[in-house]
Enzyme design. Structure first.
Site, short mmCIF file in Angstrom:
data_model
loop_
_atom_site.label_atom_id
_atom_site.label_comp_id
_atom_site.label_asym_id
_atom_site.label_seq_id
_atom_site.Cartn_x
_atom_site.Cartn_y
_atom_site.Cartn_z
N HIS A 100 -6.74 -0.57 6.88
CA HIS A 100 -6.69 -1.31 8.14
C HIS A 100 -8.02 -1.33 8.90
CE1 HIS A 100 -2.59 -1.13 7.05
NE2 HIS A 100 -2.25 -0.05 7.71
N ASP A 123 -4.78 6.71 4.77
CA ASP A 123 -3.65 5.94 5.29
C ASP A 123 -4.09 4.79 6.19
OD1 ASP A 123 -0.78 5.56 5.79
OD2 ASP A 123 -1.18 6.35 7.80
N LYS A 182 0.84 -1.19 0.00
CA LYS A 182 0.00 0.00 0.00
C LYS A 182 0.88 1.24 0.00
CE LYS A 182 -1.60 1.94 3.87
NZ LYS A 182 -0.82 2.63 4.89
C1 BG6 Z 1 0.70 1.95 8.16
C2 BG6 Z 1 0.45 3.42 8.07
O1 BG6 Z 1 0.01 1.27 7.14
O2 BG6 Z 1 0.27 1.46 9.42
C3 BG6 Z 1 1.16 4.14 9.20
O3 BG6 Z 1 0.92 3.91 6.82
C4 BG6 Z 1 0.79 3.56 10.53
O4 BG6 Z 1 0.87 5.54 9.17
C5 BG6 Z 1 0.95 2.03 10.52
O5 BG6 Z 1 1.64 4.14 11.52
C6 BG6 Z 1 0.38 1.42 11.78
O6 BG6 Z 1 0.71 0.05 11.83
P1 BG6 Z 1 0.91 -0.71 13.21
O7 BG6 Z 1 1.20 -2.10 12.82
O8 BG6 Z 1 2.06 -0.02 13.92
O9 BG6 Z 1 -0.36 -0.54 13.97
#
Ligand code: BG6
Length: 500
Positions: A241, A236, A149
């Site tokens: 997510h 983002d 992504k």
């Molecule tokens: C990424 C985003 O996909 O996921 C980031 O681009 C974010 O901005 C990150 O900080 C968060 O991932 P995790 O695994 O630390 O919760």
């Protein structure tokens, strides 16, 4: 990790474009190192890193070793040396790759069963890279491509990227990564829902009052300001997510775990998300941006200071209230919330159940509704809040009490990083944890109903101090909290207007 997960996987060739980037050094290589260290892969597999920088002599190997030691503090030195030997490096400009004899030799010298191309570069050049691989004859019938992504920044650009890649790889060979799907605790959502009968029976609009999905981060944007400012929290974090988490919580049980059956169910959820209108955008969404503040580690800069651009209206916080308009979830609000520079990092899903239909206890003291809290990170925990009787004579006195399952108390093994699982699934050829093209499209369709209406109504960012829970946002434990937060946000907005 189960023995099953540690089963040896076929020998593979993995070619990483963007092979000396942050993602490669921080996530991809450490993940592969762990798989070698735990015996799931061995030195017969080969890894090729491709990037623009020239590394004279064995400089790349030394740099790689440094990164592994940094990201895997208890790494086994002998295994690190073994791993570094598995990795070759060839400099190449992926925006304009040329025929290169070293690459050709590398590819010619292969008999591995699986060939996987990992595109850890900006999506704008995915098409170029795929065309090049095709022109050079490097795409074998069983080759697969992994896409990182962000895949575009709206429906049109994401469709363009997918169309470009689809010219060279069929959908069954495309692996779109959302690293949240590789997290142990996210996979546990499937087990929690579908290996336990009691929850599933109450998993519907009759029994659930509201569902809250929060991904709070304490970090700012750091060195990723250039990227982030062009995307913001909605693109983002929410488009991928948070929506994936919502899908896993809201989807119907798939018939089996076969990739397309799971993805069919997720797609139905995405299609059932209620789009926003110019009215609901104002009442059901909040966007915010952090100002200077204190996160506990001392004072931190504002977002604008971090990115050194003082007219940005990019949001670093989003809260949304939405509905999944289908038979199971009709009328149940889903609250999604994510932000940077919050007081702590945590991701959590809360299922708030409805109150009992009638309080038959004479004191009529307020009851707390049942609540299932699924903490995904940083610690993994499941908590079920229920009412219990306070022991003692003299009537029925009760209070809320939590049954807690703390993973760390019961599972002592290391939790593998999401990339470990995902990379092994690429080699195994299992697409279950990867997003299919129609899922990506459906998520953008819904996200665009927010983007377009934010823009049409000129919805401003509400400023929040770094180190707080967002713009007037308390933790939304109920509908009431949501309304209150909207109210506080409104007051702040008016004050901001008054102060020019
Ligand atoms: C990424 C985003 O996909 O996921 C980031 O681009 C974010 O901005 C990150 O900080 C968060 O991932 P995790 O695994 O630390 O919760």
């Amino acid at each position: 990790m189960s023995d099953d997960n540690n089963q040896k996987i076929p020998d593979f060739d993995l070619i990483i474009f963007g092979g000396d980037g942050d993602l490669a050094f921080r996530k991809i290589f450490p993940a592969l190192y762990h798989r070698l260290n735990e015996g799931q892969i061995d030195e017969k597999s080969r890894i090729l890193a491709i990037a623009r920088t020239e590394y004279p002599g064995d400089e790349f190997g030394k740099t790689l070793k440094g990164h592994i030691l940094q990201h895997v503090p208890d790494a086994n030195k002998a295994d690190v040396a073994k791993f570094v030997k598995m990795v070759s490096y060839i400099p190449e400009d992926a925006t304009n790759p040329k025929r290169d004899e070293r690459l050709k030799t590398w590819f010619d010298d292969t008999s591995r069963e699986v060939r996987a191309f990992y595109l850890a570069t900006p999506a704008a050049i995915f098409g170029n890279i795929c065309k090049y691989l095709n022109d050079e004859g490097y795409i074998t019938p069983s080759a697969r491509v992994v896409l990182e992504k962000p895949l575009g920044r709206d429906l049109e650009s994401s469709e363009n990227v997918n169309t470009e890649v689809a010219k060279y790889f069929p959908e069954e060979q495309i692996y779109r990564i959302d690293h949240y799907l590789g997290k142990e605790t996210v996979q546990n959502l499937m087990v929690l829902r579908f290996a336990n009968n009691i929850f599933e029976r109450a998993w519907n609009a009759q029994d659930v009052d509201n569902i809250q999905i929060t991904v709070a981060e304490s970090i700012g944007v750091g060195s990723r300001g250039g990227y982030y400012d062009n995307y913001g929290a909605l693109r983002d974090m929410v488009q991928n997510h948070l929506l994936q988490l919502l899908c896993l919580i809201a989807m119907e049980p798939p018939v089996t775990l076969e990739a397309d059956l799971v993805r069919d169910e997720k797609l139905k959820v995405l299609k059932a998300l209620r789009p926003y209108t110019t009215e609901t955008i104002k009442t059901h969404t909040v966007r915010g941006q952090f100002t200077r503040g204190n996160t506990g580690d001392g004072p931190v800069k504002s977002y604008l200071e971090e990115i050194e651009k003082f007219d940005s209206s990019t949001e670093t916080f989003v809260a949304l209230k939405t509905y999944v308009d289908n038979w199971r979830w009709g009328g149940v609000p889903f609250y999604l919330r994510t932000g940077k520079r919050m007081p702590h990092r945590y991701s959590e899903i809360v299922i708030n159940f409805k109150p009992v239909p009638h309080n038959l206890f004479p004191e009529r003291k307020k009851m707390v509704n049942n609540k299932l809290t699924i903490r995904l990170q940083p610690e993994e925990r499941i908590e079920l809040t229920q009412m219990v009787k306070i022991p003692g004579p003299g009537g029925y006195r009760y209070k809320p009490f939590s049954l807690e399952l703390d993973y760390a108390d019961h599972f002592t093994q290391r939790f593998p990083d999401a990339y470990e699982r995902l990379l092994m699934d690429v080699v195994r050829g299992n697409q279950t944890l990867f997003m299919r093209r129609d899922e990506v499209r459906a998520s953008w369709v819904w996200i665009e109903s927010i983007l377009k209406n934010w823009s049409a109504t000129k919805q401003p960012n509400i400023l929040y101090e770094a180190g707080t829970w967002g713009p007037g946002h308390r933790i939304m434990n109920s509908e009431h909290e949501w309304i209150r937060s909207r109210h506080v946000a409104k007051v702040q907005e008016n004050e901001a207007k008054k102060n020019g």
